[in-house]
Motif scaffolding. Sequence first.
Motif, mmCIF file in Angstrom:
data_model
loop_
_atom_site.group_PDB
_atom_site.id
_atom_site.type_symbol
_atom_site.label_atom_id
_atom_site.label_comp_id
_atom_site.label_asym_id
_atom_site.label_seq_id
_atom_site.Cartn_x
_atom_site.Cartn_y
_atom_site.Cartn_z
ATOM 1 N N ALA A 205 0.830 -1.203 0.000
ATOM 2 C CA ALA A 205 0.000 0.000 0.000
ATOM 3 C C ALA A 205 0.865 1.254 0.000
ATOM 4 O O ALA A 205 0.601 2.219 -0.737
ATOM 5 C CB ALA A 205 -0.921 -0.011 1.218
ATOM 6 N N LYS A 206 1.901 1.256 0.803
ATOM 7 C CA LYS A 206 2.802 2.414 0.873
ATOM 8 C C LYS A 206 3.533 2.621 -0.446
ATOM 9 O O LYS A 206 3.734 3.756 -0.894
ATOM 10 C CB LYS A 206 3.805 2.229 2.005
ATOM 11 C CG LYS A 206 4.732 3.422 2.195
ATOM 12 C CD LYS A 206 5.669 3.214 3.370
ATOM 13 C CE LYS A 206 6.581 4.428 3.553
ATOM 14 N NZ LYS A 206 7.511 4.245 4.700
ATOM 15 N N GLU A 207 3.937 1.535 -1.090
ATOM 16 C CA GLU A 207 4.652 1.628 -2.362
ATOM 17 C C GLU A 207 3.774 2.277 -3.429
ATOM 18 O O GLU A 207 4.223 3.165 -4.164
ATOM 19 C CB GLU A 207 5.081 0.225 -2.807
ATOM 20 C CG GLU A 207 5.829 0.188 -4.123
ATOM 21 C CD GLU A 207 7.183 0.877 -4.070
ATOM 22 O OE1 GLU A 207 7.645 1.356 -5.128
ATOM 23 O OE2 GLU A 207 7.776 0.950 -2.967
ATOM 24 N N LEU A 208 2.522 1.840 -3.528
ATOM 25 C CA LEU A 208 1.627 2.428 -4.530
ATOM 26 C C LEU A 208 1.348 3.884 -4.203
ATOM 27 O O LEU A 208 1.335 4.745 -5.090
ATOM 28 C CB LEU A 208 0.320 1.633 -4.604
ATOM 29 C CG LEU A 208 -0.709 2.161 -5.611
ATOM 30 C CD1 LEU A 208 -0.142 2.174 -7.028
ATOM 31 C CD2 LEU A 208 -1.991 1.339 -5.559
ATOM 32 N N TRP B 127 -3.036 3.502 4.419
ATOM 33 C CA TRP B 127 -3.449 3.325 5.810
ATOM 34 C C TRP B 127 -3.235 1.877 6.230
ATOM 35 O O TRP B 127 -3.713 0.948 5.572
ATOM 36 C CB TRP B 127 -4.919 3.697 5.990
ATOM 37 C CG TRP B 127 -5.241 5.071 5.502
ATOM 38 C CD1 TRP B 127 -5.826 5.418 4.320
ATOM 39 C CD2 TRP B 127 -4.972 6.305 6.179
ATOM 40 N NE1 TRP B 127 -5.950 6.779 4.209
ATOM 41 C CE2 TRP B 127 -5.430 7.363 5.341
ATOM 42 C CE3 TRP B 127 -4.400 6.629 7.411
ATOM 43 C CZ2 TRP B 127 -5.336 8.695 5.692
ATOM 44 C CZ3 TRP B 127 -4.300 7.977 7.757
ATOM 45 C CH2 TRP B 127 -4.764 8.983 6.911
ATOM 46 N N SER B 128 -2.516 1.685 7.326
ATOM 47 C CA SER B 128 -2.315 0.350 7.889
ATOM 48 C C SER B 128 -2.854 0.254 9.320
ATOM 49 O O SER B 128 -2.816 -0.816 9.927
ATOM 50 C CB SER B 128 -0.823 -0.007 7.879
ATOM 51 O OG SER B 128 -0.073 0.926 8.626
ATOM 52 N N GLU B 129 -3.341 1.361 9.845
ATOM 53 C CA GLU B 129 -3.944 1.390 11.182
ATOM 54 C C GLU B 129 -5.439 1.605 11.001
ATOM 55 O O GLU B 129 -5.858 2.569 10.369
ATOM 56 C CB GLU B 129 -3.312 2.507 12.021
ATOM 57 C CG GLU B 129 -3.543 2.369 13.519
ATOM 58 C CD GLU B 129 -4.938 2.819 13.927
ATOM 59 O OE1 GLU B 129 -5.597 2.131 14.741
ATOM 60 O OE2 GLU B 129 -5.380 3.880 13.422
ATOM 61 N N VAL B 130 -6.235 0.683 11.528
ATOM 62 C CA VAL B 130 -7.646 0.632 11.164
ATOM 63 C C VAL B 130 -8.421 1.882 11.591
ATOM 64 O O VAL B 130 -9.301 2.341 10.856
ATOM 65 C CB VAL B 130 -8.304 -0.645 11.736
ATOM 66 C CG1 VAL B 130 -8.355 -0.624 13.259
ATOM 67 C CG2 VAL B 130 -9.690 -0.853 11.138
#
Length: 327
Positions: free
Chosen positions: A166-169, A183-186
Motif C-alpha cells: 500500500a505504501k509503495e503504490l 493506511w495500515s492502522e484501522v
Amino acid sequence: MDFHMSASTTPAVAVSAAGVVNRIQAKLPDMPAAMAKIGSFLLEHPQAPLEFSIMELAEQTKTSPATVTRFCRLLGYAGYVPFRVSIASDLGRSDARESWKADIGRAFGPDDSPRDVLSTLVNAHTRSLEETAAVMDLALMNKIARRIAMSSHVDIYGIGGSAVMAKELQSRLYRIGINAHHWSEVHAGLTSAAIQDSNSVAIGISNTGRTEETLQMLREAGEAGALTIALSNNPGSPLAESADEAIITSVHEQFLQPDDLSAKHVQLLVLDLIYLLVAQVNFAQTTSKLAASAMAVSPHRRPTRAARIELSAHRSLRNAGKGEAHV
C-alpha cells in the motif's frame, strides 16, 4: 533368537534414524506373540512410552516388564529408558517438520542445497508472474487507472505485509500528482474512508482477502460512495466479493507461509501496471511532477563517475579561459 542384545551391538542413534515406528513394523511379523501385542499397541498409540512407565505399559498390553525390556532390546535398545528417549526424538522431529511445512512450505526441505532453493524460488516466482499476466483483465486495469487519474482522493489499505504494498503504490501515485494516502492502522483508515465520496477511489490489498481490518476500511469507503477495488489472490474472498472491482493475482506455489513473497511480487506487478497506466492518462502532469521531484532531490544524490569527469573537464576549461583573460 537372542533377546539379550547389548547397546553397543546396535547403536540407538542408528535405530532412531530409521524411525521407531518403522522399526516396529519391520520386526512385528517375526515377533513372539507377547512382544507382538506390545508392538501392535505401540503402532496404535505411538506416544504411550512417554506416558506410561514400564510397569504401566506391561499392564496395558497384558504382558510383563521383562517382556517389555526384551521387546526394546529386539529393536536395538539397551532397555526401556533409551527406547523412550528415541520415541521422544522421533516425535520431536516429526513435530519440527510439520511446523516447517506450515511456516515455510512443502516446496522446500530443511536439507535442500542453496542451489535447489534458488531454483525453486525462481521457477515459482516466474510462473506466478506469468500466470498473473496471462489472466490480467487489461480493460479493467485501464478503467481503474482512469478513475484514479481523475479522482480527488485515493485511499490504499493494507495490514502487515500488505501495508508495504500500500505504501509503495501511494508513494508512486503521490509523486505524479495523485492525492493518495495509505493506511495500515484501522482507526485512521476508517476515519479517512468515512470522508470519501463518489470522486474517490479506495483500494484494499490482502493476499488472502480475509484480513478483517482491510475489509472494514474498504467497506466503509464503499458506503461513503467511493469506487472500491480489491487486490487479492483469492477470488472468493470476502474482500473480493465486497469490492466494486477485484484484481485477482496468481501464486503458483504457496511455499512461504504465512507471508508468501511470490504473492508480493505479483502484487508489485499489478501495482506497477496501475502506476504506469495512470501516468499515461496524466502524461503532461506526470512529466512535470517527475521533473520537479527529480530536481528537488538531485542535490542529495552523488553524481555518477561520468558526470564527475564531465564536471571536472568543464571546470578545467573554465579556469583555463580565466587564465588567458589575465595574460
